[in-house]
Write an enzyme that holds these catalytic residues in place. Structure first.
Site, short mmCIF file in Angstrom:
data_model
loop_
_atom_site.label_atom_id
_atom_site.label_comp_id
_atom_site.label_asym_id
_atom_site.label_seq_id
_atom_site.Cartn_x
_atom_site.Cartn_y
_atom_site.Cartn_z
N LEU A 413 0.83 -1.19 0.00
CA LEU A 413 0.00 0.00 0.00
C LEU A 413 0.87 1.25 0.00
O LEU A 413 1.98 1.25 0.51
CB LEU A 413 -0.90 0.03 1.24
N CYS A 414 0.34 2.33 -0.57
CA CYS A 414 1.03 3.61 -0.47
C CYS A 414 1.03 4.06 1.00
O CYS A 414 0.07 3.79 1.71
CB CYS A 414 0.33 4.65 -1.34
#
Length: 476
Positions: A413-414
């Protein structure tokens, strides 16, 4: 009339998904990037909203009421919510639209968010919520406290925001333009987040009278409607289906449509660590937002535009929670030291992908062309620990030959793709190439912008399939 909530939500979902609009990232950038550039997009939302709501109020179309400031609940709730959105990987609206992009981790966080928002508002934790909010100060808005027209604050904020926009756009124009995906038509390109901010502010203004027409004296909101969905699912009470519920369902539908149309939808399953974070983060989001009386939308966009004490103080403590969470949890993965045994019983990219290193070399095919093979479905990069010589390229990299090194961020995930890219780039020498595979939508903007700011050359940037990208940077 509640169907207007669905229509507003669909438009909101499209804009948020195409603008990669997530307040978590904006607040996170203040602490991780030491930059206020993206936060200005939130100020644009608030400014447009503030001017619009002041106009609607002056015209007698709406009669907004700001809640009384409850210090303990707002401060503690805001901070807990800020911690939670770091663990969950997105704010309330961000979790909704990322769920529509196929992120199963966001589905988990969203389910826990709905469950605990419901428990805090009407369920087993309602007594605790009432007790925490019982300390009231009778402070509502700053204009009311000083007996000044809200127009003064709305215009002042709009002017201040306009100056910040001009500053950052001028600064952006002086930098090399960030690379764009090759062969992507203009309609598939993301919205500039300042444009998205202006559109979201306008949507918020339109939303209020439409919502008020159904008896709901409020505008955009995520937490209570999300909790109402859990209430309806468990009790079947039709009264739980209201304008706000239609708004969040529309947000999901709009974001799904936008992601599917632009090739950014794909089911992505998190590993055990990310799933656990989603459970804990989503639970904290539900508890924190209920205590604070709203999330990054209800407080951070709506109440701030009314210049309420609740809105601005909640946003401050959400930001502090994000800062603390970033310091605690947003760090590059630590690889095993040279000579340490390889990790066992951990899924790695090699178990599910064809590595560019192992791909057969065709006659006349360069190592750069082979590097394009690197990609596929993978777990987070923390599951891989490779050996490397001391002082050489990071152990997280795979040597593709010809000074090309691969970093697999698929499944991360960012902001982890960017965090890992920055970490491993420090171990390379000028002229080396870093090939990054990732499937986090927000990284399609974050990585090219970082490369432009740091002066690294983007030699290749392409789609690898549905919601999967590869970018190659040459270190300068």
């Amino acid at each position: 009339m509640i169907v207007t909530g669905l229509a507003v939500g669909i438009v909101l979902g499209i804009v948020m998904q195409r603008g990669r609009f997530c307040v978590t990232g904006m607040l996170r950038d203040i602490f991780l990037q030491k930059s206020w550039r993206t936060f200005v997009a939130l100020l644009i939302v608030i400014s447009v909203h503030a001017v619009g709501l002041a106009a609607l109020t002056s015209a007698g179309i709406i009669s907004p009421e700001a809640p009384s400031f409850a210090p303990a609940a707002i401060i503690i709730g805001g901070f807990v919510f800020g911690l939670g959105i770091i663990l969950a990987g997105g704010c309330a609206s961000g979790t909704w639209y990322r769920s529509a992009e196929g992120l199963v981790g966001s589905w988990i966080a969203l389910a826990m968010y709905a469950l605990f928002a419901s428990a805090m508002n009407t369920g087993a934790l309602a007594g605790f919520n009432t007790w925490m909010t019982s300390w009231q100060t009778n402070l509502t808005t700053v204009p009311a406290l000083f007996g000044i027209s809200p127009w003064i604050f709305a215009i002042a904020l709009a002017v201040f925001t306009g100056l910040l926009v001009r500053h950052f756009l001028t600064k952006e124009a002086r930098l090399p333009k960030p690379a764009r995906l090759e062969g992507v038509p203009a309609w598939k390109r993301p919205l500039h987040f300042y444009t998205a901010g202006a559109l979201i502010g306008l949507i918020g203004v339109i939303a209020w009278p439409l919502s008020a027409a159904t008896g709901r004296n409020s505008g955009l909101g995520i937490t209570t409607p999300t909790g109402d969905i859990a209430n309806y699912a468990t009790t079947g009470d039709d009264s739980a289906i209201n304008w706000g519920v239609m708004l969040v369902l529309g947000l999901f539908a709009g974001a799904f449509f936008a992601a599917k149309a632009t090739g950014e939808f794909r089911i992505r399953v998190p590993d055990a660590k990310a799933s656990t974070r989603a459970v804990v983060g989503g639970s904290m989001m539900g508890v924190g937002a209920a205590l604070a009386g709203g999330c990054t939308v209800g407080n951070g966009m709506v109440q701030t535009s009314l210049f309420s004490f609740q809105g601005w103080i909640a946003l401050l403590f959400i930001a502090l929670g994000v800062g603390a969470g970033a310091k605690l949890w947003l760090k590059p993965a630590v690889t095993a030291p040279a000579g340490a045994p390889e990790p066992t019983e951990v899924y790695s990219t090699e178990a599910g992908t064809i590595s560019a290193v192992d791909a057969p070399q065709e006659p006349g095919r360069t190592s750069r062309e082979v590097s394009a093979v690197f990609g596929g479905i993978a777990a987070a990069p923390t599951s891989v620990a490779l050996k490397s010589q001391e002082g050489g390229p990071s152990a997280k990299l795979k040597d593709l030959g010809d000074r090309h090194y691969a970093l697999d961020s698929l499944g991360a995930l960012c902001p982890f793709p960017l965090i890992e890219a920055k970490d491993v780039m420090k171990t390379l020498t000028p002229g080396d190439h870093l090939v990054i595979d990732f499937d986090c939508t927000q990284a399609t903007e974050a990585i090219p912008h970082w490369a432009a700011e740091d002066g690294h050359e983007v030699t290749d940037f392409r789609e690898q399939g549905e919601a999967s990208w590869q970018i190659t940077l040459r270190k300068q």
